[in-house]
Every structure is written in C-alpha cells, then in structure tokens.
Design a protein around this motif. Structure first.
Motif, mmCIF file in Angstrom:
data_model
loop_
_atom_site.group_PDB
_atom_site.id
_atom_site.type_symbol
_atom_site.label_atom_id
_atom_site.label_comp_id
_atom_site.label_asym_id
_atom_site.label_seq_id
_atom_site.Cartn_x
_atom_site.Cartn_y
_atom_site.Cartn_z
ATOM 1 N N LEU A 1 20.895 -16.019 -21.716
ATOM 2 C CA LEU A 1 19.456 -16.210 -21.863
ATOM 3 C C LEU A 1 19.108 -16.884 -23.189
ATOM 4 O O LEU A 1 19.518 -16.437 -24.257
ATOM 5 C CB LEU A 1 18.723 -14.869 -21.774
ATOM 6 N N ASP A 2 18.340 -17.964 -23.083
ATOM 7 C CA ASP A 2 17.799 -18.656 -24.252
ATOM 8 C C ASP A 2 16.385 -18.125 -24.483
ATOM 9 O O ASP A 2 15.440 -18.550 -23.833
ATOM 10 C CB ASP A 2 17.782 -20.168 -24.010
ATOM 11 N N TRP A 3 16.258 -17.184 -25.397
ATOM 12 C CA TRP A 3 14.961 -16.544 -25.628
ATOM 13 C C TRP A 3 13.901 -17.546 -26.043
ATOM 14 O O TRP A 3 12.718 -17.386 -25.724
ATOM 15 C CB TRP A 3 15.104 -15.443 -26.684
ATOM 16 N N ASP A 4 14.284 -18.586 -26.758
ATOM 17 C CA ASP A 4 13.314 -19.580 -27.223
ATOM 18 C C ASP A 4 12.697 -20.371 -26.082
ATOM 19 O O ASP A 4 11.645 -21.000 -26.252
ATOM 20 C CB ASP A 4 13.971 -20.552 -28.212
ATOM 21 N N SER A 5 13.361 -20.345 -24.925
ATOM 22 C CA SER A 5 12.856 -21.113 -23.785
ATOM 23 C C SER A 5 11.858 -20.328 -22.941
ATOM 24 O O SER A 5 11.219 -20.884 -22.046
ATOM 25 C CB SER A 5 14.020 -21.555 -22.891
ATOM 26 N N LEU A 6 11.693 -19.024 -23.220
ATOM 27 C CA LEU A 6 10.846 -18.178 -22.389
ATOM 28 C C LEU A 6 9.364 -18.416 -22.656
ATOM 29 O O LEU A 6 8.936 -18.589 -23.797
ATOM 30 C CB LEU A 6 11.156 -16.696 -22.631
ATOM 31 N N ASP A 7 8.590 -18.375 -21.585
ATOM 32 C CA ASP A 7 7.136 -18.374 -21.713
ATOM 33 C C ASP A 7 6.733 -17.085 -22.426
ATOM 34 O O ASP A 7 7.290 -16.021 -22.164
ATOM 35 C CB ASP A 7 6.500 -18.444 -20.320
ATOM 36 N N GLU A 8 5.753 -17.179 -23.313
ATOM 37 C CA GLU A 8 5.360 -16.007 -24.093
ATOM 38 C C GLU A 8 4.873 -14.855 -23.213
ATOM 39 O O GLU A 8 4.943 -13.686 -23.608
ATOM 40 C CB GLU A 8 4.271 -16.366 -25.102
ATOM 41 N N ASN A 9 4.418 -15.168 -21.991
ATOM 42 C CA ASN A 9 3.918 -14.128 -21.089
ATOM 43 C C ASN A 9 5.011 -13.201 -20.577
ATOM 44 O O ASN A 9 4.706 -12.094 -20.103
ATOM 45 C CB ASN A 9 3.196 -14.759 -19.891
ATOM 46 N N ILE A 10 6.257 -13.642 -20.625
ATOM 47 C CA ILE A 10 7.314 -12.796 -20.069
ATOM 48 C C ILE A 10 8.260 -12.239 -21.119
ATOM 49 O O ILE A 10 9.172 -11.492 -20.789
ATOM 50 C CB ILE A 10 8.134 -13.539 -18.977
ATOM 51 N N ILE A 11 8.040 -12.570 -22.388
ATOM 52 C CA ILE A 11 8.936 -12.067 -23.435
ATOM 53 C C ILE A 11 8.908 -10.544 -23.505
ATOM 54 O O ILE A 11 9.959 -9.891 -23.551
ATOM 55 C CB ILE A 11 8.571 -12.677 -24.806
ATOM 56 N N SER A 12 7.713 -9.950 -23.467
ATOM 57 C CA SER A 12 7.620 -8.487 -23.560
ATOM 58 C C SER A 12 8.272 -7.790 -22.371
ATOM 59 O O SER A 12 9.064 -6.857 -22.563
ATOM 60 C CB SER A 12 6.152 -8.059 -23.700
ATOM 61 N N PRO A 13 7.962 -8.192 -21.114
ATOM 62 C CA PRO A 13 8.621 -7.513 -19.991
ATOM 63 C C PRO A 13 10.133 -7.692 -19.971
ATOM 64 O O PRO A 13 10.870 -6.750 -19.652
ATOM 65 C CB PRO A 13 7.959 -8.125 -18.755
ATOM 66 N N VAL A 14 10.610 -8.869 -20.335
ATOM 67 C CA VAL A 14 12.066 -9.077 -20.350
ATOM 68 C C VAL A 14 12.707 -8.235 -21.449
ATOM 69 O O VAL A 14 13.787 -7.658 -21.255
ATOM 70 C CB VAL A 14 12.405 -10.575 -20.527
ATOM 71 N N THR A 15 12.034 -8.118 -22.591
ATOM 72 C CA THR A 15 12.537 -7.283 -23.676
ATOM 73 C C THR A 15 12.588 -5.818 -23.236
ATOM 74 O O THR A 15 13.554 -5.093 -23.514
ATOM 75 C CB THR A 15 11.648 -7.413 -24.922
ATOM 76 N N GLY A 16 11.535 -5.378 -22.526
ATOM 77 C CA GLY A 16 11.504 -4.005 -22.035
ATOM 78 C C GLY A 16 12.635 -3.723 -21.062
ATOM 79 O O GLY A 16 13.271 -2.654 -21.111
ATOM 80 N N ILE A 17 12.906 -4.684 -20.168
ATOM 81 C CA ILE A 17 13.996 -4.527 -19.204
ATOM 82 C C ILE A 17 15.339 -4.507 -19.924
ATOM 83 O O ILE A 17 16.226 -3.704 -19.601
ATOM 84 C CB ILE A 17 13.956 -5.662 -18.159
ATOM 85 N N GLU A 18 15.495 -5.368 -20.932
ATOM 86 C CA GLU A 18 16.743 -5.395 -21.704
ATOM 87 C C GLU A 18 17.009 -4.030 -22.344
ATOM 88 O O GLU A 18 18.135 -3.511 -22.288
ATOM 89 C CB GLU A 18 16.665 -6.464 -22.789
ATOM 90 N N CYS A 19 15.968 -3.433 -22.923
ATOM 91 C CA CYS A 19 16.129 -2.128 -23.559
ATOM 92 C C CYS A 19 16.495 -1.056 -22.543
ATOM 93 O O CYS A 19 17.373 -0.218 -22.789
ATOM 94 C CB CYS A 19 14.840 -1.747 -24.290
ATOM 95 N N ARG A 20 15.818 -1.070 -21.397
ATOM 96 C CA ARG A 20 16.095 -0.052 -20.382
ATOM 97 C C ARG A 20 17.508 -0.182 -19.842
ATOM 98 O O ARG A 20 18.211 0.821 -19.669
ATOM 99 C CB ARG A 20 15.085 -0.156 -19.256
ATOM 100 N N LEU A 21 17.947 -1.412 -19.553
ATOM 101 C CA LEU A 21 19.310 -1.611 -19.055
ATOM 102 C C LEU A 21 20.329 -1.157 -20.095
ATOM 103 O O LEU A 21 21.382 -0.611 -19.747
ATOM 104 C CB LEU A 21 19.530 -3.079 -18.691
ATOM 105 N N GLY A 22 20.001 -1.371 -21.373
ATOM 106 C CA GLY A 22 20.885 -0.920 -22.426
ATOM 107 C C GLY A 22 20.981 0.595 -22.460
ATOM 108 O O GLY A 22 22.074 1.161 -22.627
ATOM 109 N N GLU A 23 19.842 1.266 -22.280
ATOM 110 C CA GLU A 23 19.829 2.729 -22.257
ATOM 111 C C GLU A 23 20.622 3.275 -21.073
ATOM 112 O O GLU A 23 21.252 4.336 -21.161
ATOM 113 C CB GLU A 23 18.388 3.232 -22.196
ATOM 114 N N MET A 24 20.603 2.540 -19.977
ATOM 115 C CA MET A 24 21.323 2.963 -18.783
ATOM 116 C C MET A 24 22.805 2.591 -18.839
ATOM 117 O O MET A 24 23.562 2.926 -17.933
ATOM 118 C CB MET A 24 20.683 2.324 -17.536
ATOM 119 N N LYS A 25 23.198 1.881 -19.903
ATOM 120 C CA LYS A 25 24.583 1.397 -20.046
ATOM 121 C C LYS A 25 24.975 0.539 -18.836
ATOM 122 O O LYS A 25 26.095 0.626 -18.312
ATOM 123 C CB LYS A 25 25.571 2.564 -20.207
ATOM 124 N N PHE A 26 24.049 -0.295 -18.410
ATOM 125 C CA PHE A 26 24.280 -1.116 -17.224
ATOM 126 C C PHE A 26 25.361 -2.155 -17.473
ATOM 127 O O PHE A 26 25.354 -2.856 -18.485
ATOM 128 C CB PHE A 26 22.987 -1.818 -16.810
#
Length: 217
Positions: free
Chosen positions: A75-100
């Motif tokens: 994932l190239d974070w700089d390429s993301l639309d600002e509208n989806i940065i927060s939800p993608v960040t939230g999903i990244e954190c949750r997947l990390g907590e789940m040790k996915f």
C-alpha cells in the motif's frame, strides 16, 4: 456465446467484472452472494439517491482495494484519497490486534451448496488469534453505518467452500466508519449462517427460474 466473452476464468467458472456476472463452466449465469440477498429483497437501495449510492459504492470499493494492498504490504499511503485514510488506518490497527496473517484476498470463485451454484468474492482469508488460539478465518469488510443480519449470511456463503480444519472456521465482519472506528462482528454460529444462506439461495434460484428476477441487463 464463446467462453472468451464470459470474462476471466476463476475457480469453478467465469466472472465478467464489467457486468458483475458469474457463470459456471457451461456458461450458465449463477447468482452471486450479494445478488442472492438483493433478489430476496434483503439488500434494497431503491430509496437511496443514485448519486449517493454511486458515491458509497466508490467509497466502499476504494477501501476494499486499499485493504487488499495493505495486507499484501504494497500500500502506497500517499496515493490514498483523504476520505479513506482514517477507515484504512482503523482496519490496519484492528487486523494487527487480531494478529491477522493473510492467505488470500479478493478471491473469486463459483461455489456449490446443496447442489446449487453461486458466485462469491471473499475479502480476506487467513489466520487470526482468537482467545489466544490461532484460528482460520474469513473476514468481510463493511463500510455500512448500520449492522445487518445479512452480513452473517454473506459470510456464511464465503465459508461454504472452505476446507475442513480441526478447530473449524471463524467468520468475522469488520465494520468501519469514516472516522476509522472499527466494530468487529463475530459470526456466532457459522453452520447456521451457511444453512440459512442455502435457503436464501434456493429461493433466489426459484425466482430466477420463474421470471420473478433476473441478473444482468
């Protein structure tokens, strides 16, 4: 119609991405998991303004695409639309907590249950740490603001073709809002979710076979 016009070849058949149509190896159109819900009137957006519906569709697609790259480590974070940065960040954190640990993403196929075929595209498949035990899991990403029972049936459909494993599979819906707040919904009874989806599939096929519904334009 030649198979070259049926779209890309996938396990169990073909998928036409432009028209979102699944076909079995004989070319027969089969409903997708989401189309099964729509045909049964369980996923109705007719009251939503077309412009709003299109925005929601594009937003959801963008989040899903970003997550696909995220779990692949591309994932190239700089390429993301600002509208989806927060939800993608939230999903990244949750997947990390789940040790996915990812095994498959956006995997399309034709599956069969009770002799009936349907198309499906699962979001994420892999392993998670659940109650301190590593478990095989199917994860569905949802950007909808309100929980729907249909999400469990959809996950149930994604669990249908999975191979048997010693501890069984876990189905998880990760619901994320625009601010990045994540709510995980665990499918409490995966066998019931699969059985109930089978009933919905049978009803959808009856409607299709008798002209009460159709797939495609």
């Amino acid at each position: 119609m030649a198979s070259k016009d049926w779209g890309i070849e996938i396990p169990g058949g073909f998928f036409d991405e432009e028209r979102h149509i699944y076909r079995n190896p004989k070319g027969t159109i089969v409903p997708s998991s989401t189309q099964v819900l729509e045909i049964n009137g369980l996923s109705d957006f007719s009251m939503v303004k077309p412009s709003d519906l299109e925005w929601k569709r594009q937003y959801g697609n963008a989040v899903h695409a970003a997550v696909e790259y995220l779990v692949a480590g591309d994932l190239d974070w700089d390429s993301l639309d600002e509208n989806i940065i927060s939800p993608v960040t939230g999903i990244e954190c949750r997947l990390g907590e789940m040790k996915f640990e990812v095994e498959a993403t956006e995997e399309r196929r034709i599956a069969t249950i009770g002799g009936m075929e349907f198309g499906m595209t699962l979001d994420l498949q892999g392993t998670i740490l659940h109650k301190n035990v590593s478990r095989k899991a199917v994860i569905d990403i949802k950007t909808g603001s309100k929980f729907s029972k249909t999400w469990e049936w959809q996950v149930g459909s994604y669990l249908v073709p999975q191979e048997k494993v010693p501890l069984g599979w876990i189905g998880v819906v990760i619901q994320v809002d625009p601010e990045g707040d994540v709510t995980p919904h665990y499918v409490s009874n995966v066998d019931a979710a699969k059985r109930e989806f089978q009933v919905l599939l049978a009803t959808a096929i009856i409607k299709l076979n008798n002209g009460f519904a159709r797939i495609g334009g």
